[in-house]
Design a protein around this motif. Structure first.
Motif, PDB file in Angstrom:
ATOM      1  N   ALA A  17      -1.283 -24.315  -8.768  1.00 26.51           N
ATOM      2  CA  ALA A  17       0.287 -26.094  -8.527  1.00 26.51           C
ATOM      3  C   ALA A  17      -0.659 -26.700  -8.948  1.00 26.51           C
ATOM      4  N   LYS A  18      -0.722 -27.144 -10.431  1.00 23.51           N
ATOM      5  CA  LYS A  18      -1.335 -28.165 -11.115  1.00 23.51           C
ATOM      6  C   LYS A  18      -0.751 -30.048 -10.356  1.00 23.51           C
ATOM      7  N   LYS A  19      -2.245 -30.255  -9.950  1.00 20.04           N
ATOM      8  CA  LYS A  19      -1.567 -31.867  -9.637  1.00 20.04           C
ATOM      9  C   LYS A  19      -0.850 -32.444 -11.006  1.00 20.04           C
ATOM     10  N   ASN A  20      -1.191 -32.749 -12.165  1.00 18.22           N
ATOM     11  CA  ASN A  20      -1.009 -33.475 -12.856  1.00 18.22           C
ATOM     12  C   ASN A  20       0.519 -33.185 -12.917  1.00 18.22           C
ATOM     13  N   PHE A  21       1.373 -32.327 -13.137  1.00 16.25           N
ATOM     14  CA  PHE A  21       2.866 -32.185 -12.267  1.00 16.25           C
ATOM     15  C   PHE A  21       3.089 -32.053 -11.401  1.00 16.25           C
ATOM     16  N   GLY A  22       2.792 -32.836 -10.161  1.00 12.84           N
ATOM     17  CA  GLY A  22       2.893 -32.824  -8.927  1.00 12.84           C
ATOM     18  C   GLY A  22       3.163 -31.130  -8.016  1.00 12.84           C
ATOM     19  N   GLN A  23       3.053 -30.808  -8.532  1.00 11.88           N
ATOM     20  CA  GLN A  23       3.573 -29.397  -8.238  1.00 11.88           C
ATOM     21  C   GLN A  23       2.889 -28.714  -6.200  1.00 11.88           C
ATOM     22  N   ILE A  24       3.754 -27.884  -5.784  1.00 14.53           N
ATOM     23  CA  ILE A  24       3.946 -27.426  -4.248  1.00 14.53           C
ATOM     24  C   ILE A  24       4.725 -26.309  -4.384  1.00 14.53           C
TER      25      ILE A  24
END
Length: 204
Positions: A17-24
């Motif tokens: 999960a990439k934080k810069n895309f706000g992924q969860i």
């Protein structure tokens, strides 16, 4: 189903999960089923999904709607989706930032000029409001089912004379009929965030 293989898929592709895309990633099949039920999808429906990720929700949309148009900004997820959703021929995935796309043109080309569209998405906190504003500019969009952080959901649906009532509440109430459908606890995600989420259901 994809949702049951989330951690396996991430491991297989060395993805995270990439934080810069706000992924969860939503890992609960019952919640996905509940979202589809809330959307009241039929095989006549055209659906836009923003940020399909691994395709867990997308799979349910493909199974229940006529056509699904997805926007994904993460190039790695595009590669994964080409495999996880390979069995479904009623979806189109566009690589790019939804806010920078000619969505009206995409709708006309894939769904048809007069198509009425439902939008379903799990939105990162930082782009929820811009996406809401953008969708109001597209007259094909008639219904939205969003998952947002619970705090943001309270702001969107704040009532007069409550602490959550604000300029955003006024805007949303003026242009849409929006309700809180149900809360999604943080343990339904991987990795688990620090806050709960809520499903908002809007009619335009």
């Amino acid at each position: 189903m994809i949702v049951d293989r989330t951690k396996q898929i991430l491991q297989e592709y060395s993805a995270y999960a990439k934080k810069n895309f706000g992924q969860i990633f939503l890992i609960s099949r019952p919640i996905l089923e509940k979202i589809v039920k809330e959307a009241n999808l039929t095989k006549e429906d055209f659906v836009i999904e923003i940020g399909p990720g691994l395709g867990s929700l997308t799979e349910f949309l493909c199974l229940n709607a006529k056509k699904v148009l997805c926007y994904e900004i993460d190039e790695q997820m595009i590669k994964i989706l080409s495999n996880t959703l390979s069995d479904y021929d009623n979806k189109k995935i566009i690589f790019g930032d939804f806010l920078k796309q000619d969505v009206k043109k995409d709708i006309e080309e894939y769904f048809g000029v007069d198509a009425q569209v439902k939008v379903i998405a799990n939105l990162p906190y930082y782009i929820t409001t811009p996406i809401m504003f953008r969708l109001l500019e597209i007259d094909n969009v008639v219904e939205e089912i969003f998952m947002v952080q619970k705090e943001m959901g309270e702001r969107f649906t704040g009532e007069v004379n409550t602490k959550d009532y604000n300029a955003l509440s006024v805007f949303v109430k003026y242009y849409t009929d929006t309700k809180k459908a149900f809360v999604v606890g943080r343990n339904n995600f991987f990795p688990a965030p620090n806050v709960d989420s809520v499903i908002l259901h809007s009619y335009i």
